[in-house]
Scaffold this motif. Structure first.
Motif: not given
Length: 529
Positions: A280-283, A319-320, A371-373, A392-397
């Motif tokens: 939940n935190e990352w994906w 890129n990952y 697979n973090k992002y 592959f875009a996630h809200e910046p923490k």
């Protein structure tokens, strides 16, 4: 030269540095006019947050980690960050211009608000709240003060960013050496005279400016810390001060500031303690959507919200991971990185996923990819109607609670009189939340704790752009880990898979972009470039 307006969507990505002193970060209005009412300040504040969003993730995270010891390039890769990976980059490398320029853009927009506040003098000028602005004098003053506090915070964030990326590690010996710190203005400079552009300060002066700005931010930011805050809070100020102090090796201050955040029992922060929570935190960026229900996480101290395709953050995971089935990623983690995670480590199945890879050379294999992002996060699935550019875009923490635990542990261990009890507790408290059935360890000397803490920071912050700065702060070089499968790697050899760079190598510190030194003759280039 005719003044221009910035196109907000491109400003942070395309803005160069001193040459852009001819360009207006307008805050949605002509800078020949003062900020005249709360609506103006609020608009300028939103622009500030957009600039901050463009200064997190993407190149800011990928370039430092790919330069370090964590990843191997795959044969046939796109060559994105290739010069960073091979350590043959120069001052012409475009990523340096992007990163340097974005920090300068953030400073400039902050100066626009700070200078505008001084000119408007809202606390002594009731005319700042004209009829029709739909706010009372009290509410209007709160809006303008919030914009000012955020501006001081973000100027501090940007100046520290320049130090991290483009200055050597701080030591007592180099603290007052000329031209090792950052170059920045403290006012909104519209001068087109290159002779007025700022040179580099010393490291001591640069760090002091960061602290001074954070002190000013503390005068105007009144929002109490709360989990997953969308705006700068009191705790965000403490978190940035802790990060800065650790890098300056001011361990007493670093521990104090990190502990303030950790010990805030009213903010609702909590460390993730299961695989589901980490997913939940990352994906899902902490939203935790699961079959329509909400099961969010509260590990993030300060995040930047995205709700539409017009406001997307960087595609940090691009890129990952393979973009399509059968494609290959550019970079895969080393075997040494994966070996850091035990089978009971809840991060292992969340941060990594198995992928079948076939390279352009015909080699095949099944490897773990970062697979973090991941490709289909909450922005892609729920906020942008599965827009391609949201993959592959996630809200910046901006800040997360685990960093505070690890700052606190390192700072207590490295104080002049180490407090190993507190250092051990902080490290164990985080590890107990990450590793099932963990047998905790009580460390009695700093060397043993630091050996484990270095591993823990890599486990926790893989892909977050911290690795190069950690190695630089610890006085270590870069020895790239053993590949998962050597024949999948691009041109194995001494400057790729077998890279071994000593701590004193000049490329541990990035060059000032050539585009900057050509325009701003006051800025001195780093040694070796």
């Amino acid at each position: 030269m005719k003044k221009k307006y910035l196109v907000l969507a491109l400003a942070a990505a395309l803005m160069t540095t001193s040459c852009d002193l001819d360009t207006k970060p307008v805050g949605y209005l002509d800078t020949d006019s003062a900020l005249q009412n709360p609506t103006n300040f609020q608009a300028a504040r939103q622009t500030l947050y957009s600039y901050l969003k463009s200064s997190i993730g993407g190149s800011f995270y990928n370039a430092p980690d790919i330069q370090s010891d964590c990843f191997n390039a795959v044969a046939g890769f796109s060559n994105t960050y290739g010069d960073m990976y091979r350590w043959d980059f120069t001052s012409n490398t475009s990523d340096f211009q992007t990163i340097y320029g974005n920090f300068q853009a953030l400073i400039k927009q902050a100066n626009f608000i700070i200078d505008g506040y001084k000119k408007a003098d809202p606390e002594n000028n009731p005319s700042l709240f004209p009829d029709g602005d739909n706010v009372s004098a009290t509410a209007g003053l709160k809006i303008t003060r919030s914009a000012l506090g955020d501006a001081y915070f973000m100027r501090a964030y940007a100046i520290f960013g320049l130090i991290q990326y483009f200055s050597p590690a701080y030591t007592e010996e180099n603290a007052n050496t000329p031209d090792l710190g950052a170059s920045y203005n403290l006012n909104f400079n519209m001068s087109f005279d290159a002779s007025t552009y700022p040179g580099r300060k010393t490291l001591a002066e640069s760090y002091q400016q960061v602290y001074d700005d954070l002190d000013k931010a503390g005068e105007y930011v009144t929002t109490a810390g709360s989990a997953r805050s969308e705006y700068v809070t009191v705790d965000a100020i403490h978190a940035l001060r802790a990060r800065v102090a650790l890098n300056q090796k001011n361990y007493t201050l670093a521990a104090k500031e990190a502990d303030i955040v950790i010990n805030n029992t009213t903010a609702g922060y909590s460390l993730c303690s299961s695989t589901t929570q980490l997913e939940n935190e990352w994906w899902m960026d902490g939203y935790g959507f699961n079959g329509g229900s909400y099961s969010g996480t509260n590990e993030t101290i300060f995040r930047l919200v995205t709700s539409s395709t017009s406001d997307l953050p960087s595609q940090t995971g691009y890129n990952y991971l393979p973009k399509t089935t059968g494609a290959t990623p550019d970079y895969i983690p080393t075997k040494d990185v994966l070996a850091l995670y035990s089978a009971d480590d809840m991060r292992l199945p969340v941060f990594f996923t198995s992928v079948d890879v076939t390279t352009t050379t015909g080699s095949t294999g099944r490897v773990k990819c970062l697979n973090k992002y991941n490709k289909a996060g909450v922005i892609y699935q729920y906020m942008t109607s599965q827009d391609e550019y949201a993959e592959f875009a996630h809200e910046p923490k901006v800040f997360r609670l685990p960093e505070m635990y690890l700052i606190s542990a390192e700072a207590y261990a490295l104080q002049e009189t180490p407090n190993m009890t507190r250092a051990s507790k902080r490290l164990n408290d985080l590890r107990k939340k990450r590793i099932a059935n963990l047998r905790t360890s009580t460390y009695t000397n700093p060397e043993d704790l630091m050996a484990e803490l270095r591993k823990e920071r890599l486990r926790e912050f893989i892909g977050d752009g911290m690795r190069l700065f950690d190695l630089k702060r610890w006085g270590l070089g870069v020895k790239r880990g053993v590949p998962q499968q050597r024949d999948l790697c691009s041109t194995p050899g001494s400057n790729t898979t077998d890279l071994d760079i000593p701590a004193g190598n000049f490329r541990m510190t990035w060059p000032i972009p050539k585009s900057e030194t050509e325009v701003n003759k006051q800025v001195k280039q780093n040694t070796g470039y």
